[in-house]
Design an enzyme around this catalytic site. Structure first.
Site, PDB file in Angstrom:
ATOM      1  N   GLY A 198       0.839  -1.196   0.000  1.00 53.86           N
ATOM      2  CA  GLY A 198       0.000   0.000   0.000  1.00 53.86           C
ATOM      3  C   GLY A 198       0.874   1.245   0.000  1.00 53.86           C
ATOM      4  O   GLY A 198       1.888   1.307   0.697  1.00 53.86           O
ATOM      5  N   SER A 233     -17.736  17.659   1.784  1.00 55.90           N
ATOM      6  CA  SER A 233     -16.966  17.901   3.004  1.00 55.90           C
ATOM      7  C   SER A 233     -17.831  18.314   4.185  1.00 55.90           C
ATOM      8  O   SER A 233     -18.760  19.113   4.063  1.00 55.90           O
ATOM      9  CB  SER A 233     -15.923  18.985   2.764  1.00 55.90           C
ATOM     10  N   ARG A 267     -20.109  12.930  13.705  1.00 58.70           N
ATOM     11  CA  ARG A 267     -20.629  12.237  12.534  1.00 58.70           C
ATOM     12  C   ARG A 267     -21.662  11.170  12.855  1.00 58.70           C
ATOM     13  O   ARG A 267     -22.673  11.055  12.180  1.00 58.70           O
ATOM     14  CB  ARG A 267     -19.456  11.606  11.787  1.00 58.70           C
ATOM     15  N   GLU A 275      -5.535   3.232   8.253  1.00 60.45           N
ATOM     16  CA  GLU A 275      -6.923   2.771   8.400  1.00 60.45           C
ATOM     17  C   GLU A 275      -6.995   1.252   8.518  1.00 60.45           C
ATOM     18  O   GLU A 275      -7.952   0.706   9.076  1.00 60.45           O
ATOM     19  CB  GLU A 275      -7.778   3.257   7.213  1.00 60.45           C
ATOM     20  N   LEU A 315      -6.035  11.402   8.306  1.00 58.72           N
ATOM     21  CA  LEU A 315      -4.768  11.787   7.678  1.00 58.72           C
ATOM     22  C   LEU A 315      -3.686  11.843   8.742  1.00 58.72           C
ATOM     23  O   LEU A 315      -2.555  11.407   8.534  1.00 58.72           O
ATOM     24  CB  LEU A 315      -4.923  13.146   6.989  1.00 58.72           C
TER      25      LEU A 315
END
Lengths: 256, 636
Positions: B41, B285, B331, B425, B441
Site C-alpha cells: 500500500g 466535506s 458524525r 486505516e 490523515l
C-alpha cells in the site's frame, strides 16, 4: 426513471493487447441521465459479462475527479466536452437522446495501450522520481511556522500542485508533450522557499527525463491548458522555461 | 479478563512514548541494509513508512495495485489534518487533542496510542511543510486553521478541499526520493493476495501482477500492511472503486486477529443514491456544516419543492436536538438523526435524503462569501446532480465512509503474528468506535513517519528474524493455494455477475449491519450472507482468462473476501450488546434515542481469530481509562 433515460450508440476502442491491432466496436445502450459516463460503461460491462462476453477494460478509482486514474477521450476530447472535469465527473445529462459517442484511450507514444482503454502512464512516475521532491528526510525539520510564505505565493504554488497526473495534457497535445505536467511540479517547488536549494538542478533532471521517456516538445498550442481537468495554467510552462534556460546557461554539466 | 497483551509502556501517559523510544533496541546504520522489509500500500501510511524506512537504510520493497503510488485513496480526503499546534492560541494542547479523540471515539480506543498520536501530530505538520506541501496560509504568511466536528478549538490544517491530495503527493514525493536513491524498490500494478506465515511469523507475501496475471513470491524480514479500510463491503460507499479488504482479510485468514470489525463510520454529508446503476457515493466535506443548516419537512410524505416549504413547516432537527453543537454534532450522531427522520417518512421529496440549506448563510454573508468558502464543493454538487445549491438546498444522506475496525495491533503496531505490522486505516487502534473529522490523515502519517520507523527496529533487533528463500516449500504452497482459488473462481460457470453479488451483499450490509442494528436483523444478516456466499460459489459468472488484464477476476477475488468479512462484521455487532459511537444497537438506547454504552461489560477490544469459514474465536483486550474518565458523551 424511464423518462430520463437516453438511448445512445457507443463506439468504443477495443484492443486486446499492446501489440494487437485495435478497432471501434459499436454498442447500443439505454442509460439514466443521472448516471456518469463510467457508470454507463459499468452497466454495459455487467451486461457483457452476463452474456459471457469480454467486458471493456478501463481504469478509474475515486470517481470524484481527484485520483487521476480515469482518462478517456470522448468525442475527440480528453475527459469529454465539459471543461475542468475528469472523465468520472461527466454525467449523461450532457448528452442528447440518440447521440453517438466515441470513446477512446489517451493516445501518445509515451502512453502505450495495455488493453482497450487502459494505458501505461508510468513515464510520469519516472519523471517524478528524477527530481519531483524536496530532498528532506523525515525528522529534523524546522517548526512549520518558521517558514513564512505569503498567501499569494502559497496560493499560486497550490494551484500548480493541484495537478492530478491524469495525462490529459499529453493526450490533448499534437506533440504528446508533457510540459504542462512537468512544469506544474517544477513551478510548485520553484515558487516555494523549500524548493530553492535544488531549484536549478531539479528542472534540468526532470526535463531530461521527460525527453528520455519519449514525450514530445511544446509548440505553444495551449491545448493542454484547455483540456486540463484542474485548470493548470500554461504560465507554469513559461516559469519552467525560464528556470531551465537559466539553469542551462550556468550549468557545469556540459555533456548532456 | 481479556487475554490480549498490548505492551503499553509503563509510566505517566505523557512519558510513555518518550521512554519507550529510549528503551527500544536500535540497529546500527550499517546493519539496517541487511534487513528487507515489505510495505503493501502506498497511501499516506504506506508511502510515508516506505520512504522513512528506506531513508533509515533498510532494504524496502513497496507494493501498490494502482498504476502509480500517487493514486491511493488517501488522495480523496478533503477537509484537513488535525494537529495540536495551538497556533490559534485558543487553548489547544496535546492533552486536549488526546482528550477529544478518546471522547469522540466513545471510549473504545487505547489511551496510550491516542496520546502518542496527539504527541506526534505536531511533527507531521512540520514534516509536510518542509516537503513543500502548500497548506492554506493567512495574510502574515503563517499557517491557517479551520474547525471541525467534535472539537471546540481550531486545529485543522488544510489545503483548500484537497488536503488529502496534497499530503499524499508529499508522501509520494518522499517515496520518489528514496526510489531514486535505490533504497526503495517500488512495484506497481501488483496486488497482495496472501500473507506467507511460517512457524507463526510473517515471512513474505504472494502477489498477482495485474498486467500479466503472473503469481509472484516475495520474502522479507517483516511485512507492513497499509492498505486502508473495508468500507466497500457495503458496495456503495465513499471509498474508491478499487479500495478493498483483500490484504487485511487474507492476513486474517492466516492468523492475524481482526479488531472491532463492526465499527464502521457512516459519514453524514454525502450525495444521495440516484438509481440502480450508481457505482459509488460522493462525499461533500463536513466543513459545509459550518454554514449549512440541515432540515426536513415536519410533514410526512411532503413532496413539495423545498423552496415551497415555509419556515414554520421545517424541522431543523439537529439544532432542535443538540442546541450546543447543532449542525456540527459528531458524525455518528448526525448520521443517525438523518436516518431517523427518513424512517419517519419525512425524507426530502420522499427520497432517502435530507436538506442542507445555505439560504440563511447567503442572506447573512452574501453569495460571494459563500462562493469563496465552498465554491468548489457547490460546483461538484451541481456537476453531479444538475441542481444549483445557491438556489435550492442540497440533498444529502449518510454513506459508509471509514472503518475504525481493522487488524488488531499492539502498541508497537504489530499484529499478533510476529513480523506483521499494520498501519493507517487498516489497523484498528486509534479511533475507537467513532473517528473525528481530520484525524484519518493524522493517523496515517503518524504511523508511517513517526511510529513504525522506531518500533520495527526493536522487533528486528530483539527477534532477529531470518530471511527465508522464496523457494521454501511454504512459499510454494501459498502460491499454489492462490492459483487454485483463481481456478476455482474461473470454473464455476454460473449465471450471475460479480457486481450483482456485490450489490446484493451491500444491500444486506446497509439494511442490517449499517447505521442501526438489532439482534433480529443481525441474525438474519448472518444467515443471508452465508447463503449468498454459497450461491456465489455455485452461480458466479466470470469471463476472460487468468493471464493478462482481467478486472472482473480482480473484483471477484475481492468479493470473495467481502462475503466472509461481512459476516464477521455482523457477528461482532451481535456480540457487542451496547451502543457506542458508530455502533448503534437499537435495543440499547436512552429514552431520548441516544447511544447507551455498557462500560461494565464491553470496555474491551474485540479481536477475532479466524477458525474456519463462518467460525471465529473471540479474544479480548481490556481497555483502561486512566486519564480520560469514562463518561457519557454529550453534545447537547
Amino acid at each position: 426513471m424511464d423518462e430520463k433515460n437516453l438511448n445512445l450508440t457507443l463506439k468504443i476502442w477495443r484492443q486486446a493487447g499492446p501489440t494487437s491491432v485495435g478497432s471501434f466496436q459499436d454498442f447500443k445502450v439505454s442509460v439514466s441521465e443521472d448516471s456518469s459516463i463510467l457508470e454507463m460503461i459499468d452497466d454495459l460491462n455487467n451486461e457483457l459479462e452476463g452474456d459471457g462476453k469480454e467486458p471493456v477494460t478501463f481504469e478509474s478509482d475515486c470517481r470524484e475527479g481527484i485520483c487521476g486514474t480515469c482518462g478517456l477521450v470522448i468525442n475527440g476530447q480528453p475527459h469529454g466536452p465539459i471543461p475542468k472535469i475528469a472523465t468520472c465527473q461527466l454525467h449523461m445529462r450532457n448528452f442528447k437522446n440518440g447521440d453517438t459517442i466515441w470513446i477512446e484511450p489517451f493516445r501518445a507514444k509515451a502512453f502505450p495501450i495495455i488493453k482497450d482503454l487502459m494505458v501505461d502512464r508510468s513515464g510520469f512516475d519516472r519523471i517524478m522520481e528524477s527530481g519531483g521532491y524536496v530532498s528532506v528526510n523525515t525528522g529534523g525539520v524546522p517548526d512549520a511556522n518558521e517558514i513564512p510564505i505569503s498567501k499569494d505565493v502559497a496560493a499560486e504554488a497550490f494551484d500548480a500542485a493541484a495537478c492530478i497526473g491524469c495525462g490529459a495534457c499529453v493526450a490533448a497535445c499534437k506533440n504528446a508533450s508533457a510540459m504542462l505536467f512537468v512544469s506544474a511540479k517544477v513551478s510548485q517547488f520553484s515558487l516555494l522557499p523549500q524548493g530553492q536549494p535544488e531549484r536549478y538542478d531539479r528542472v534540468q533532471k526532470m526535463v531530461m527525463k521527460m525527453d528520455e521517456m519519449g514525450f514530445g516538445s511544446c509548440t505553444n498550442t495551449y491545448a493542454c491548458e484547455a483540456e486540463c481537468p484542474k485548470g493548470i495554467s500554461i504560465k507554469n510552462i513559461a516559469r519552467m522555461n525560464r528556470d531551465y534556460i537559466k539553469a542551462r546557461a550556468t550549468s557545469e554539466n556540459l555533456e548532456v | 479478563m481479556g487475554d490480549l497483551k498490548s505492551f503499553i509502556p509503563e509510566g505517566n501517559i505523557s512519558d510513555k512514548w518518550t521512554n519507550h523510544k529510549f528503551n527500544m533496541k536500535l540497529i546500527n546504520p550499517a546493519n539496517k541494509r541487511k534487513y528487507k522489509l515489505i510495505v503493501v500500500g502506498t497511501g499516506l501510511a504506506g508511502a510515508s513508512a516506505a520512504a522513512t524506512l528506506g531513508q533509515l537504510g533498510y532494504e524496502v520493497e513497496a507494493f501498490t495495485f494502482h498504476d502509480s503510488a500517487r493514486r491511493a485513496h488517501s488522495i480523496a480526503a478533503q477537509g484537513g489534518i488535525n494537529a495540536s499546534k495551538n497556533y490559534q492560541n485558543d487553548g489547544d494542547s496535546v492533552f486536549r487533542l488526546f482528550y477529544d479523540t478518546v471522547k469522540g471515539g466513545d471510549f473504545r480506543s487505547r489511551e496510550a496510542n491516542v496520546h502518542r498520536l496527539a504527541e506526534v501530530s505536531e511533527s507531521i505538520i512540520d514534516q509536510c511543510v518542509a516537503q513543500g506541501v502548500p497548506f492554506a496560509r493567512d495574510y502574515g504568511g503563517l499557517l491557517d486553521n479551520r474547525s471541525f466536528g467534535g472539537a471546540q478549538v481550531s486545529r485543522t490544517f488544510y489545503a483548500k478541499g484537497q488536503t488529502g491530495q496534497q499530503l499524499l503527493l508529499g508522501a509520494y514525493s518522499a517515496l520518489n526520493k528514496e526510489v531514486a536513491k535505490g533504497t526503495v524498490k517500488l512495484y506497481s500494478r501488483k496486488e497482495m493476495v496472501d500473507l506467507v506465515v511460517i512457524d507463526g511469523k510473517a515471512r513474505g507475501i504472494i502477489v498477482r501482477d495485474l498486467e500479466t496475471g503472473a503469481i509472484e513470491k516475495y520474502s522479507a524480514h517483516a511485512v507492513i500492511i497499509a492498505t486502508g479500510g473495508y468500507g466497500n463491503v457495503f458496495f456503495l460507499s465513499t471509498n474508491a472503486m478499487n479500495s478493498n479488504a483483500t490484504a487485511s482479510w487474507r492476513a486474517h485468514k492466516r492468523g492475524a486477529y481482526f479488531g472491532n470489525p463492526c465499527f464502521t463510520q457512516i459519514h453524514p454529508t454525502c450525495l444521495p443514491v440516484h438509481g440502480e446503476g450508481q457505482s459509488k457515493l460522493t462525499l461533500m466535506s463536513e466543513s459545509l456544516r459550518n454554514d449549512g443548516r440541515i432540515w426536513v419537512s415536519k410533514t410526512k410524505g411532503d413532496m413539495r419543492s423545498p423552496d415551497q416549504i415555509p419556515e414554520e413547516e421545517r424541522d431543523y432537527y439537529l439544532e432542535r436536538k443538540y442546541p450546543s453543537f447543532g449542525n456540527l454534532s459528531p458524525r455518528d450522531i448526525s448520521s443517525r438523526s438523518a436516518k431517523e427522520v427518513v424512517d419517519d417518512g419525512r425524507g426530502a421529496q420522499g427520497q432517502e435524503a435530507v436538506y442542507l440549506d445555505f439560504k440563511d448563510a447567503i442572506n447573512r454573508l452574501g453569495k460571494h462569501a459563500i462562493e469563496e468558502k465552498y465554491g468548489n464543493l457547490f460546483e461538484i454538487y451541481e456537476t453531479i446532480t444538475g441542481e444549483n445549491p445557491y438556489k435550492l438546498p442540497m440533498k444529502i444522506y449518510p454513506a459508509p465512509h471509514y472503518t475504525m475496525g481493522g487488524l488488531w495491533v499492539d502498541y508497537n503496531l504489530m499484529s499478533n503474528l510476529p513480523g506483521l505490522f499494520v498501519l493507517g486505516e487498516a489497523n484498528f487502534s486509534d479511533h475507537g468506535a467513532n473517528r473525528l473529522g481530520a484525524s484519518a490523515l493524522m493517523q496515517g502519517l503518524a504511523d508511517g513517519y513517526f511510529v513504525i520507523p522506531y518500533t520495527i527496529g526493536n522487533y528486528l533487533a530483539e527477534d532477529k528474524p531470518e530471511l527465508l528463500p522464496t523457494d521454501h516449500e511454504e512459499f510454494s504452497k501459498h502460491e499454489k493455494e492462490f492459483d487454485e482459488l483463481v481456478d476455482k473462481l474461473m470454473s464455476i460457470n454460473g449465471k450471475t455477475t460479480v457486481d450483482t453479488f456485490h450489490k446484493k451483499l451491500g444491500r444486506i450490509m446497509w439494511n442490517k449491519v449499517g447505521m442501526a442494528r438489532n439482534e433480529k436483523g443481525l441474525n438474519e444478516a448472518i444467515k443471508e450472507i452465508s447463503e449468498l456466499r454459497e450461491e456465489f460459489w455455485k452461480d458466479l459468472k466470470l469471463v476472460g482468462t487468468k493471464d493478462g488484464v482481467n478486472q472482473t477476476l480482480e473484483r471477484a477475488g475481492r468479493v470473495v473476501d467481502y462475503l466472509e468479512l461481512g459476516e464477521l462484521m455482523a457477528v461482532d455487532a451481535l456480540d457487542r450488546n451496547e451502543s457506542c459511537g458508530a455502533h448503534f444497537r437499537e435495543e440499547y438506547q436512552t429514552g431520548e434515542g441516544e447511544a447507551k454504552r455498557n462500560d461494565e461489560d464491553y470496555t474491551y477490544v474485540s479481536a477475532w481469530e479466524f477458525k474456519d469459514l463462518g467460525r471465529w474465536e473471540l479474544h479480548k483486550e481490556d481497555l483502561d481509562f486512566e486519564y480520560v474518565k469514562l463518561a457519557t458523551r454529550s453534545y447537547k
